[in-house]
Motif scaffolding. Structure first.
Motif, PDB file in Angstrom:
ATOM      1  N   GLU A  35      22.686 -28.320  11.098  1.00 33.32           N
ATOM      2  CA  GLU A  35      23.091 -29.808   9.970  1.00 33.32           C
ATOM      3  C   GLU A  35      22.419 -29.395   8.907  1.00 33.32           C
ATOM      4  OE1 GLU A  35      23.209 -33.667  12.832  1.00 33.32           O
ATOM      5  OE2 GLU A  35      20.898 -33.437  12.397  1.00 33.32           O
ATOM      6  N   GLY A  36      22.588 -29.672   7.803  1.00 31.67           N
ATOM      7  CA  GLY A  36      21.114 -29.226   6.634  1.00 31.67           C
ATOM      8  C   GLY A  36      21.725 -28.099   5.619  1.00 31.67           C
ATOM      9  N   ASP A  37      23.394 -27.060   6.745  1.00 31.87           N
ATOM     10  CA  ASP A  37      23.802 -25.886   6.606  1.00 31.87           C
ATOM     11  C   ASP A  37      24.186 -25.371   4.661  1.00 31.87           C
ATOM     12  OD1 ASP A  37      21.992 -24.005   8.168  1.00 31.87           O
ATOM     13  OD2 ASP A  37      23.535 -23.707   9.584  1.00 31.87           O
ATOM     14  N   VAL A  38      24.384 -24.856   4.293  1.00 35.45           N
ATOM     15  CA  VAL A  38      25.486 -24.129   3.237  1.00 35.45           C
ATOM     16  C   VAL A  38      26.350 -23.493   3.949  1.00 35.45           C
ATOM     17  CG1 VAL A  38      25.712 -23.339   0.767  1.00 35.45           C
ATOM     18  CG2 VAL A  38      23.667 -24.406   1.040  1.00 35.45           C
ATOM     19  N   VAL A  39      27.595 -23.413   3.673  1.00 37.31           N
ATOM     20  CA  VAL A  39      28.729 -23.333   3.960  1.00 37.31           C
ATOM     21  C   VAL A  39      29.810 -22.554   3.562  1.00 37.31           C
ATOM     22  CG1 VAL A  39      29.620 -25.091   5.253  1.00 37.31           C
ATOM     23  CG2 VAL A  39      29.578 -22.980   6.292  1.00 37.31           C
ATOM     24  N   THR A  40      30.013 -21.706   3.387  1.00 41.09           N
ATOM     25  CA  THR A  40      31.321 -21.268   2.316  1.00 41.09           C
ATOM     26  C   THR A  40      32.820 -21.381   3.792  1.00 41.09           C
ATOM     27  OG1 THR A  40      30.394 -20.352   1.166  1.00 41.09           O
ATOM     28  CG2 THR A  40      32.793 -19.522   0.454  1.00 41.09           C
ATOM     29  N   LEU A  41      33.633 -21.574   3.600  1.00 40.95           N
ATOM     30  CA  LEU A  41      35.216 -22.212   3.941  1.00 40.95           C
ATOM     31  C   LEU A  41      35.925 -20.969   3.385  1.00 40.95           C
ATOM     32  CD1 LEU A  41      35.265 -25.762   4.125  1.00 40.95           C
ATOM     33  CD2 LEU A  41      34.418 -24.170   6.407  1.00 40.95           C
ATOM     34  N   PRO A  42      36.481 -19.763   3.734  1.00 41.84           N
ATOM     35  CA  PRO A  42      37.157 -19.097   3.103  1.00 41.84           C
ATOM     36  C   PRO A  42      38.076 -19.100   2.897  1.00 41.84           C
ATOM     37  CG  PRO A  42      36.646 -18.481   5.471  1.00 41.84           C
ATOM     38  CD  PRO A  42      35.984 -19.252   5.226  1.00 41.84           C
ATOM     39  N   CYS A  43      39.400 -18.694   1.362  1.00 49.53           N
ATOM     40  CA  CYS A  43      40.590 -18.970   1.378  1.00 49.53           C
ATOM     41  C   CYS A  43      40.755 -18.492   0.596  1.00 49.53           C
ATOM     42  CB  CYS A  43      40.735 -20.426   0.874  1.00 49.53           C
ATOM     43  SG  CYS A  43      42.829 -20.764   0.808  1.00 49.53           S
ATOM     44  N   ASP A  44      40.441 -16.948   0.507  1.00 48.46           N
ATOM     45  CA  ASP A  44      40.236 -16.014  -0.322  1.00 48.46           C
ATOM     46  C   ASP A  44      41.529 -15.393  -1.250  1.00 48.46           C
ATOM     47  OD1 ASP A  44      37.717 -15.121   0.137  1.00 48.46           O
ATOM     48  OD2 ASP A  44      37.826 -13.554   0.848  1.00 48.46           O
ATOM     49  N   SER A  45      42.252 -15.492  -2.583  1.00 53.10           N
ATOM     50  CA  SER A  45      43.036 -15.246  -3.280  1.00 53.10           C
ATOM     51  C   SER A  45      42.762 -15.270  -4.682  1.00 53.10           C
ATOM     52  CB  SER A  45      43.640 -16.937  -3.420  1.00 53.10           C
ATOM     53  OG  SER A  45      44.319 -17.127  -1.591  1.00 53.10           O
ATOM     54  N   PRO A  46      42.998 -14.245  -5.557  1.00 49.40           N
ATOM     55  CA  PRO A  46      42.808 -14.520  -7.033  1.00 49.40           C
ATOM     56  C   PRO A  46      42.858 -15.771  -7.596  1.00 49.40           C
ATOM     57  CG  PRO A  46      45.260 -12.909  -5.619  1.00 49.40           C
ATOM     58  CD  PRO A  46      44.999 -13.814  -5.023  1.00 49.40           C
ATOM     59  N   PRO A  47      42.638 -14.874  -9.007  1.00 53.76           N
ATOM     60  CA  PRO A  47      41.404 -16.871  -9.519  1.00 53.76           C
ATOM     61  C   PRO A  47      42.927 -17.761  -9.902  1.00 53.76           C
ATOM     62  CG  PRO A  47      39.928 -15.088  -9.948  1.00 53.76           C
ATOM     63  CD  PRO A  47      41.274 -13.816  -9.109  1.00 53.76           C
ATOM     64  N   GLU A  48      44.306 -16.891  -9.904  1.00 53.55           N
ATOM     65  CA  GLU A  48      45.378 -17.244 -10.968  1.00 53.55           C
ATOM     66  C   GLU A  48      45.979 -17.908 -10.264  1.00 53.55           C
ATOM     67  OE1 GLU A  48      46.350 -12.865  -9.987  1.00 53.55           O
ATOM     68  OE2 GLU A  48      44.747 -13.920 -10.913  1.00 53.55           O
ATOM     69  N   HIS A  49      46.225 -18.185  -8.392  1.00 53.06           N
ATOM     70  CA  HIS A  49      46.621 -19.048  -7.746  1.00 53.06           C
ATOM     71  C   HIS A  49      46.005 -19.871  -7.407  1.00 53.06           C
ATOM     72  CE1 HIS A  49      48.605 -14.687  -5.888  1.00 53.06           C
ATOM     73  NE2 HIS A  49      48.792 -15.389  -7.248  1.00 53.06           N
ATOM     74  N   CYS A  50      44.361 -20.393  -7.439  1.00 52.06           N
ATOM     75  CA  CYS A  50      43.806 -21.326  -7.254  1.00 52.06           C
ATOM     76  C   CYS A  50      44.192 -22.681  -7.423  1.00 52.06           C
ATOM     77  CB  CYS A  50      41.812 -21.101  -7.038  1.00 52.06           C
ATOM     78  SG  CYS A  50      41.125 -19.918  -6.606  1.00 52.06           S
ATOM     79  N   ALA A  51      44.738 -23.006  -9.210  1.00 50.29           N
ATOM     80  CA  ALA A  51      46.210 -23.447  -9.477  1.00 50.29           C
ATOM     81  C   ALA A  51      46.227 -24.341  -8.916  1.00 50.29           C
ATOM     82  CB  ALA A  51      46.751 -23.204 -10.667  1.00 50.29           C
ATOM     83  N   HIS A  52      46.863 -24.045  -7.697  1.00 53.88           N
ATOM     84  CA  HIS A  52      47.998 -23.604  -6.322  1.00 53.88           C
ATOM     85  C   HIS A  52      47.823 -24.294  -4.902  1.00 53.88           C
ATOM     86  CE1 HIS A  52      51.264 -22.780  -9.657  1.00 53.88           C
ATOM     87  NE2 HIS A  52      50.051 -21.912  -9.661  1.00 53.88           N
ATOM     88  N   LYS A  53      46.434 -24.720  -4.866  1.00 55.20           N
ATOM     89  CA  LYS A  53      45.876 -24.451  -4.145  1.00 55.20           C
ATOM     90  C   LYS A  53      45.267 -26.107  -3.601  1.00 55.20           C
ATOM     91  CE  LYS A  53      45.274 -20.599  -2.553  1.00 55.20           C
ATOM     92  NZ  LYS A  53      45.987 -19.513  -1.026  1.00 55.20           N
ATOM     93  N   THR A  54      45.362 -26.398  -2.475  1.00 49.33           N
ATOM     94  CA  THR A  54      44.931 -28.088  -1.740  1.00 49.33           C
ATOM     95  C   THR A  54      44.131 -28.035  -0.672  1.00 49.33           C
ATOM     96  OG1 THR A  54      46.783 -28.992  -2.594  1.00 49.33           O
ATOM     97  CG2 THR A  54      46.051 -30.013  -0.833  1.00 49.33           C
ATOM     98  N   TRP A  55      43.419 -28.349  -0.537  1.00 48.01           N
ATOM     99  CA  TRP A  55      42.057 -28.192   1.080  1.00 48.01           C
ATOM    100  C   TRP A  55      42.251 -29.716   1.525  1.00 48.01           C
ATOM    101  CZ3 TRP A  55      39.153 -24.999   3.624  1.00 48.01           C
ATOM    102  CH2 TRP A  55      39.012 -23.286   2.395  1.00 48.01           C
ATOM    103  N   LEU A  56      42.420 -29.348   2.778  1.00 49.52           N
ATOM    104  CA  LEU A  56      42.497 -30.667   3.374  1.00 49.52           C
ATOM    105  C   LEU A  56      41.237 -31.079   4.604  1.00 49.52           C
ATOM    106  CD1 LEU A  56      46.740 -30.785   3.909  1.00 49.52           C
ATOM    107  CD2 LEU A  56      45.008 -31.740   2.472  1.00 49.52           C
ATOM    108  N   PHE A  57      41.084 -32.071   4.645  1.00 52.11           N
ATOM    109  CA  PHE A  57      39.469 -32.006   5.648  1.00 52.11           C
ATOM    110  C   PHE A  57      40.494 -33.513   6.657  1.00 52.11           C
ATOM    111  CE2 PHE A  57      36.013 -34.795   7.047  1.00 52.11           C
ATOM    112  CZ  PHE A  57      35.523 -34.011   7.628  1.00 52.11           C
TER     113      PHE A  57
END
Length: 319
Positions: A35-57
């Motif tokens: 609790e209280g941490d900062v975390v990075t959830l990786p989904c490494d892709s070239p920047p040009e692909h990010c417009a097509h990404k969806t994150w679900l929880f």
């Protein structure tokens, strides 16, 4: 007719293989944070692909959309969580001030097309109770308290210490069972109160330590250990003193050099200072510095400061 039947079967197999390939374009990882941490959830892709990404929880059979088309969702249900999210240029998701309610499954999805299979990255995030923070300089000794209620009453026989260097370690390393140490090359021991004592600390000791009773599957006690390093490097005309930290978390610490006499502009021989996140270097003209007056300050996100003399006044824990 037989040839047609063979062709039909072959085509069916090709379609089946293609269907399997489409649904096998996945990756899975698990992260354990406090609790209280900062975390990075990786989904490494070239920047040009990010417009097509969806994150679900998803959590407890309920699903929430966090990112659509490269933008963080600001719906009424997601707004509180959205305020703590950062969508990076490589499509990863950064979450600050993690809470117990953030535990669950996160999926980074990229839509497929006729010629491209959909991509999925799934991360299982578990969130533990916040652990206390300990700081020690390299080469020192530190004692980490167990914190398990009444653990010492049976001479620590049923007490285990585990160590996790990184957030993504799938399985913590067993450091000790009872009073018997199994790791740290003879530098670790268990005290009578079940505290874990580590001597001659190195950067490899930075991480999270968990104290656990045999009967409990929960890792609910322990500590974060941050290791502070300080070195001196002499050049042709200048001497540099560097201070930096090793930690298992995404580093949010501020590192800064101080001088016992106060302002740097009044310090003889001072020629400059520079730093990057979690590291600082101060420079002097050769032969014009009193090392005993140099202090490295490490400040956490709450503003709490830990101070370390470049030349330690005594041996022992660097807390």
């Amino acid at each position: 007719m037989a040839e047609f039947r063979l062709t039909e079967i072959s085509l069916f197999l090709i379609l089946q293989l293609h269907f399997t390939a489409v649904h096998s374009a996945t990756s899975f990882a698990s992260l354990r944070v406090s609790e209280g941490d900062v975390v990075t959830l990786p989904c490494d892709s070239p920047p040009e692909h990010c417009a097509h990404k969806t994150w679900l929880f998803s959590r407890n059979s309920k699903e929430m959309t966090l990112v659509v088309g490269g933008k963080i969702v600001q719906t009424r249900f997601a707004r509180a969580k959205a305020a703590r999210l950062i969508f990076t240029k490589h499509c990863s998701l950064v979450m600050t001030n993690v809470t117990a309610e953030d535990a669950g499954q996160y999926v980074c999805k990229q839509a497929g097309s006729l010629h491209r299979m959909p991509m999925y990255a799934t991360i299982a995030l578990s969130v533990e109770k916040s652990l206390p923070f300990f700081y020690a300089r390299r080469g020192a000794e530190v004692s980490l308290p167990c914190g398990v209620v009444n653990a010492h009453q049976d001479q620590c026989i049923r007490t285990n210490w585990l160590f996790s260097r990184h957030l993504w370690d799938p399985r913590p390393e067993l450091v000790s069972t009872g009073k018997t140490a199994h790791a740290k090359s003879g530098r670790a021991s268990v005290a009578d109160d079940c505290s874990l004592v580590i001597k001659n600390i190195s950067h490899l000791d930075a991480g999270r330590y968990f104290c656990q009773e045999d009967a409990s599957p929960v890792l609910e006690a322990g500590a974060h250990l941050t290791v502070v390093h300080m070195i001196e490097s002499m050049g042709d005309s200048k001497t540099e003193f560097s201070c930096w930290v090793s930690t298992s978390r995404q580093c949010t610490l501020m590192v800064f050099w101080r001088h016992a006499d106060g302002s740097w502009k009044d310090v003889p021989g001072f020629s400059g200072m520079h730093g990057v996140p979690c590291s600082s270097t101060v420079m002097f003209a050769n032969g014009q510095v009193n090392k005993e007056k140099l202090k490295c300050e490490v400040t956490d996100a709450s503003g709490k400061v830990q101070t370390f003399d470049f030349i330690p006044k005594s041996s022992g824990s660097g807390r």
